[in-house]
Design a protein around this motif. Sequence first.
Motif, PDB file in Angstrom:
ATOM      1  N   GLY A  52       0.690  -1.251   0.328  1.00 60.04           N
ATOM      2  CA  GLY A  52      -0.181  -0.121  -0.005  1.00 60.04           C
ATOM      3  C   GLY A  52       0.980   1.359   0.080  1.00 60.04           C
ATOM      4  O   GLY A  52       0.580   2.402  -0.705  1.00 60.04           O
ATOM      5  N   SER A  53       2.144   1.210   0.759  1.00 60.76           N
ATOM      6  CA  SER A  53       2.735   2.387   0.939  1.00 60.76           C
ATOM      7  C   SER A  53       3.767   2.864  -0.562  1.00 60.76           C
ATOM      8  O   SER A  53       3.646   3.843  -0.668  1.00 60.76           O
ATOM      9  CB  SER A  53       4.008   2.347   1.910  1.00 60.76           C
ATOM     10  N   ALA A  54       3.584   1.563  -1.325  1.00 54.77           N
ATOM     11  CA  ALA A  54       4.622   1.960  -2.522  1.00 54.77           C
ATOM     12  C   ALA A  54       3.551   2.434  -3.695  1.00 54.77           C
ATOM     13  O   ALA A  54       4.025   3.289  -4.208  1.00 54.77           O
ATOM     14  CB  ALA A  54       5.094   0.448  -2.917  1.00 54.77           C
ATOM     15  N   ARG A  55       2.234   1.927  -3.570  1.00 61.49           N
ATOM     16  CA  ARG A  55       1.307   2.455  -4.363  1.00 61.49           C
ATOM     17  C   ARG A  55       0.995   3.894  -4.043  1.00 61.49           C
ATOM     18  O   ARG A  55       0.825   4.769  -4.830  1.00 61.49           O
ATOM     19  CB  ARG A  55       0.028   1.530  -4.273  1.00 61.49           C
ATOM     20  N   GLY A  56       0.971   4.326  -2.935  1.00 66.07           N
ATOM     21  CA  GLY A  56       0.747   5.472  -2.281  1.00 66.07           C
ATOM     22  C   GLY A  56       1.591   6.546  -2.904  1.00 66.07           C
ATOM     23  O   GLY A  56       1.314   7.904  -3.108  1.00 66.07           O
ATOM     24  N   LEU A  57       3.096   6.079  -2.908  1.00 64.76           N
ATOM     25  CA  LEU A  57       3.967   7.143  -3.646  1.00 64.76           C
ATOM     26  C   LEU A  57       3.588   7.516  -4.810  1.00 64.76           C
ATOM     27  O   LEU A  57       3.639   8.771  -5.203  1.00 64.76           O
ATOM     28  CB  LEU A  57       5.364   6.258  -3.673  1.00 64.76           C
ATOM     29  N   ALA A  58       2.871   7.043  -5.763  1.00 67.64           N
ATOM     30  CA  ALA A  58       2.562   7.217  -7.062  1.00 67.64           C
ATOM     31  C   ALA A  58       1.319   7.928  -7.175  1.00 67.64           C
ATOM     32  O   ALA A  58       0.989   8.746  -8.222  1.00 67.64           O
ATOM     33  CB  ALA A  58       2.498   6.089  -7.970  1.00 67.64           C
ATOM     34  N   SER A  59       0.287   7.356  -6.220  1.00 70.71           N
ATOM     35  CA  SER A  59      -1.066   7.967  -6.511  1.00 70.71           C
ATOM     36  C   SER A  59      -1.794   8.575  -5.326  1.00 70.71           C
ATOM     37  O   SER A  59      -2.927   8.863  -5.236  1.00 70.71           O
ATOM     38  CB  SER A  59      -1.821   6.758  -7.035  1.00 70.71           C
ATOM     39  N   ARG A  60      -1.073   8.408  -4.373  1.00 69.32           N
ATOM     40  CA  ARG A  60      -1.439   8.919  -2.940  1.00 69.32           C
ATOM     41  C   ARG A  60      -2.618   8.012  -2.395  1.00 69.32           C
ATOM     42  O   ARG A  60      -3.657   8.410  -1.989  1.00 69.32           O
ATOM     43  CB  ARG A  60      -2.165  10.613  -3.165  1.00 69.32           C
ATOM     44  N   SER A  61      -2.743   6.785  -2.843  1.00 66.99           N
ATOM     45  CA  SER A  61      -3.672   6.051  -2.420  1.00 66.99           C
ATOM     46  C   SER A  61      -3.105   4.504  -2.125  1.00 66.99           C
ATOM     47  O   SER A  61      -1.744   4.493  -2.223  1.00 66.99           O
ATOM     48  CB  SER A  61      -4.754   5.669  -3.558  1.00 66.99           C
ATOM     49  N   THR A  62      -3.848   3.783  -1.233  1.00 62.73           N
ATOM     50  CA  THR A  62      -3.036   2.471  -0.851  1.00 62.73           C
ATOM     51  C   THR A  62      -3.638   1.415  -1.529  1.00 62.73           C
ATOM     52  O   THR A  62      -2.955   0.340  -1.448  1.00 62.73           O
ATOM     53  CB  THR A  62      -3.486   2.344   0.654  1.00 62.73           C
ATOM     54  N   GLY A  63      -4.697   1.577  -2.506  1.00 66.37           N
ATOM     55  CA  GLY A  63      -5.122   0.377  -3.281  1.00 66.37           C
ATOM     56  C   GLY A  63      -5.845  -0.520  -2.308  1.00 66.37           C
ATOM     57  O   GLY A  63      -6.004  -1.778  -2.560  1.00 66.37           O
ATOM     58  N   VAL A  64      -6.261  -0.163  -1.237  1.00 66.51           N
ATOM     59  CA  VAL A  64      -7.035  -1.130  -0.017  1.00 66.51           C
ATOM     60  C   VAL A  64      -8.287  -0.310   0.342  1.00 66.51           C
ATOM     61  O   VAL A  64      -8.318   0.708   0.906  1.00 66.51           O
ATOM     62  CB  VAL A  64      -6.072  -1.325   1.057  1.00 66.51           C
ATOM     63  N   LEU A  65      -9.327  -1.161   0.545  1.00 63.07           N
ATOM     64  CA  LEU A  65     -10.759  -0.661   1.319  1.00 63.07           C
ATOM     65  C   LEU A  65     -10.605  -1.402   2.763  1.00 63.07           C
ATOM     66  O   LEU A  65     -10.111  -2.542   2.705  1.00 63.07           O
ATOM     67  CB  LEU A  65     -11.676  -1.023   0.375  1.00 63.07           C
ATOM     68  N   GLY A  66     -11.405  -0.680   3.492  1.00 66.77           N
ATOM     69  CA  GLY A  66     -11.674  -1.437   4.878  1.00 66.77           C
ATOM     70  C   GLY A  66     -12.815  -1.729   5.221  1.00 66.77           C
ATOM     71  O   GLY A  66     -13.652  -1.007   4.916  1.00 66.77           O
ATOM     72  N   LEU A  67     -12.929  -2.900   6.116  1.00 66.27           N
ATOM     73  CA  LEU A  67     -14.413  -3.078   6.714  1.00 66.27           C
ATOM     74  C   LEU A  67     -14.054  -3.266   8.238  1.00 66.27           C
ATOM     75  O   LEU A  67     -13.235  -3.979   8.804  1.00 66.27           O
ATOM     76  CB  LEU A  67     -14.828  -4.402   6.028  1.00 66.27           C
TER      77      LEU A  67
END
Length: 376
Positions: A52-67
């Motif tokens: 998630g942190s790596a994806r966040g570097l590029a898109s400011r998102s984690t690619g994860v949803l929470g429940l």
Amino acid sequence: MNATPTVYDVAERSGVSIATVSRVYRSPDSVRASTRERVLAAARELGYVPSGSARGLASRSTGVLGLCFPDYSDPDATADDADAMLYSDQIIRGMERAARRHGYALLIAASLRGGPASLVAKVAGQVDGFAVMARTVSTEELEVISRRRPVVMLAGPREGGDSLDHLDHIEAANEDGQRELTRHLIEDHGLRRLAYVGTAEESPDVEARFRGFRQACRAAGVETADEPALLVGMMTQAEGARAADLLCDRPGERPEAFVFANDQMAVGALHALERRGLKVPDDVAVTGFDGIPLSRMVRPALTTVCQPMVRMGEEATELLVQRLSGEQSGEPVSLMLPVSVARRASCGCRHAPETSAVPRPPVTLRTASAPSGRER
């Protein structure tokens, strides 16, 4: 390489930007097949695992949803029943299925009574969007979380007139379902002495179910009290068994039907009644609510109201993804999902199919108040 490979290493090895690497893992169809294969080959060679942190570097998102949901596990379940899928498991299944379809992972947190207060905030800090079961998280925490990311409330009525009325909300037609099931017991089976078993804990869903029960009783001229016949502490199998024993031991005529607020209690009651030598439905009918898989596995198979639990999870994911993509904006969305009554042997419907939770014919009680716009 001794160091853990990063998204930078994959981008350099495959000759693409970090954003392209992110898209390969987040939205693979948006990247040309040749480029996608080059990036994935580089990742395999390097031993790279996306985070998630790596994806966040590029898109400011984690690619994860929470429940986040209450811990519905039943510590009193028998060995055979311990692995049965419960209400929350079905919602998780729906959310995970839709999340995977959109390139997201799902982070799950079961809210334990007395657990760390920071659990919800910790989960919310690691996800792009958040779904939460009603009354699981405090209003104050949800208000803070919803300022930073989209939040969908699941189950229970919309929180009107408070700080949460701006959140998207999904619920099932609890009141309608219980009313139709109770009507079936009274009109189709001629039962008049009905005992409703609810929970002492505050539960908007269970309160709605009891309203539906009372409406059906009063419409048929069946006497009913303003409170359930019995309130239990937790809606587990053990409490259902205890409730059945208490109701059977009360002075006066035994009820003709035990109407439980969920399937877990109803299953526990079936076991208790069998131990007492009482036959279901000849001596007493038993019904539940939810439509968990266990309800059709027990004998006699349990008559129940089936919630669209998997669909509820799917709709939650769809709403979050639409908010994150900007496809859905503006006013909050409220969905009322339809339910159905599964008529099985525990109420006396001996010729109803015991292997299917879908009634024959289906009883659709209310359609969604806002269409999803997706094919089902």
